[in-house]
Design an enzyme around this catalytic site. Structure first.
Site, mmCIF file in Angstrom:
data_model
loop_
_atom_site.group_PDB
_atom_site.id
_atom_site.type_symbol
_atom_site.label_atom_id
_atom_site.label_comp_id
_atom_site.label_asym_id
_atom_site.label_seq_id
_atom_site.Cartn_x
_atom_site.Cartn_y
_atom_site.Cartn_z
ATOM 1 N N MET A 86 36.773 42.235 36.412
ATOM 2 C CA MET A 86 36.274 42.530 37.757
ATOM 3 C C MET A 86 37.449 42.789 38.697
ATOM 4 O O MET A 86 37.298 42.719 39.923
ATOM 5 C CB MET A 86 35.417 41.376 38.261
ATOM 6 C CG MET A 86 34.176 41.179 37.403
ATOM 7 S SD MET A 86 32.829 40.380 38.269
ATOM 8 C CE MET A 86 33.580 38.828 38.669
ATOM 9 N N ALA B 102 41.227 42.301 40.617
ATOM 10 C CA ALA B 102 42.040 41.221 41.187
ATOM 11 C C ALA B 102 42.807 40.567 40.041
ATOM 12 O O ALA B 102 42.727 39.351 39.811
ATOM 13 C CB ALA B 102 41.180 40.214 41.952
ATOM 14 N N LEU B 103 43.518 41.416 39.346
ATOM 15 C CA LEU B 103 44.099 41.014 38.060
ATOM 16 C C LEU B 103 45.271 40.048 38.209
ATOM 17 O O LEU B 103 46.007 40.083 39.180
ATOM 18 C CB LEU B 103 44.554 42.269 37.307
ATOM 19 C CG LEU B 103 43.449 43.310 37.079
ATOM 20 C CD1 LEU B 103 44.005 44.515 36.333
ATOM 21 C CD2 LEU B 103 42.266 42.727 36.323
ATOM 22 N N GLY C 62 46.374 36.308 33.299
ATOM 23 C CA GLY C 62 45.323 36.042 32.313
ATOM 24 C C GLY C 62 44.714 37.344 31.824
ATOM 25 O O GLY C 62 44.590 37.585 30.619
ATOM 26 N N HIS C 63 44.353 38.208 32.760
ATOM 27 C CA HIS C 63 43.792 39.510 32.392
ATOM 28 C C HIS C 63 44.811 40.322 31.581
ATOM 29 O O HIS C 63 44.473 40.950 30.578
ATOM 30 C CB HIS C 63 43.432 40.323 33.640
ATOM 31 C CG HIS C 63 42.403 39.702 34.521
ATOM 32 N ND1 HIS C 63 42.705 39.180 35.748
ATOM 33 C CD2 HIS C 63 41.068 39.521 34.366
ATOM 34 C CE1 HIS C 63 41.601 38.714 36.327
ATOM 35 N NE2 HIS C 63 40.597 38.902 35.504
ATOM 36 N N GLY D 215 38.272 36.159 27.591
ATOM 37 C CA GLY D 215 39.053 34.942 27.751
ATOM 38 C C GLY D 215 38.242 33.681 27.487
ATOM 39 O O GLY D 215 37.064 33.594 27.854
#
Ligand code: AMP
Length: 285
Positions: free
Chosen positions: A30, A32-33, A36-37, A149
């Site tokens: 979604m 707003a990286l 983790g992304h 994740g």
């Protein structure tokens, strides 16, 4: 990195890759990286020929309109991170690209009890909306591999069930949780925390670790849960749940006698933001 907004253009591009027998890896996000992304995209890069990352803030999975409105959308920095990570394709559809107006579609999948517990109790309709968008994105991208994740453990369990039941030819890989230096699981929502709350949030991971030790020692799960709820409660934190469950059924367990795949999951309200975290516990020999 190539950027697409329209479904038809993306499909046309990926079709060429497929004809060349390229393995397509897909990371839905979604935006707003954060790291983790990026770790998911890097894993896809490692094992796939073409990595596709989607950025789509799915209105259907937000039960709180305020959360949807406030969800961060820093597109320029997202694109810079994905370029830096060596991503091949970024797909940034509009709401109408994913949900064409006038279209009549119902997903033939019911997550059942997996969606009723934990997050499901606090976010009605969230997983139905999530499953639908993941299904739609998978149908568009048609990847061989999907990377998600562990951070959103329940989401992943539901997607796994959907892929299995709908017999989608996709391998789902769970990637580990990337944490901030103090142990707080990285999340796009962390940016909205005050520096004080963000620093105090170290207690979440610490509680998961302490609880694991107690569970290994054979302390009953009810006691561990009660103790964890207590340590997660303070002037700024208010925990919604701390549960110890089987990683497949998501039903509560008491000890390693009940399950070999134990997961502890929690959600905490902090400054009107919900933080979630979890840990997979394995019996040490
Ligand atoms: P989101 O943008 O929040 O929908 O997340 C997109 C994907 O990134 C999901 O598969 C998440 O589980 C994963 N993800 C989010 N936060 C983390 C994290 N801290 N470590 C690893 N993966 C994460």
């Amino acid at each position: 990195m190539i950027q697409f907004q329209r479904v038809a253009h993306l499909r046309e591009y990926l079709q060429t890759g497929k004809s060349d027998k390229k393995v397509i890896g897909f990371v839905p996000t979604m935006g707003a990286l954060h790291k983790g992304h990026v770790s998911l995209a890097e894993r896809s890069n490692e094992v796939c020929d073409i990595t596709v990352v989607s950025i789509f803030v799915n209105p259907k999975q937000f039960n709180d309109p305020e959360d949807l409105r406030k969800y961060p959308r820093p597109l320029a920095s997202d694109l810079a991170m994905l370029t830096e990570a060596g991503v091949d394709v970024v797909f940034i559809p509009d709401v109408e690209d994913i949900y064409p107006p006038g279209e009549n579609f119902t997903l033939d999948f019911n997550p059942g009890p997996l969606a009723e517990t934990l997050e499901g109790e606090f976010r009605p309709g969230h997983f139905e909306g999530m499953a639908e968008v993941v299904y739609r994105l998978l149908t568009i991208v048609q990847p061989e591999k999907l990377f998600m994740g562990q951070k959103d453990f329940q989401q992943l369990a539901i997607v796994r069930k959907m892929i299995t039941e709908l017999q989608m030819p996709i391998l789902l890989e769970m990637c580990p949780i990337i944490r901030e230096p103090n142990g707080l699981a990285m999340s796009s929502r962390n940016e909205r925390l005050s520096p004080e709350a963000r620093s105090k949030a170290a207690i979440i991971y610490a509680t998961l670790i302490e609880s694991e030790i107690l569970f290994e020692e054979g302390v009953p799960a009810v006691e561990i849960k009660a103790q964890a709820m207590k340590s997660l409660t303070n002037d700024v934190f208010s925990p919604e749940y701390f549960e110890i469950v089987d990683g497949v059924t998501l039903q509560p367990v008491n000890s390693f006698e009940d399950s070999q795949y134990v997961v502890a999951l929690c959600a905490i309200r902090v400054e009107a933001i919900r933080l979630i975290d979890n840990a997979i516990w394995t019996r040490k020999e």
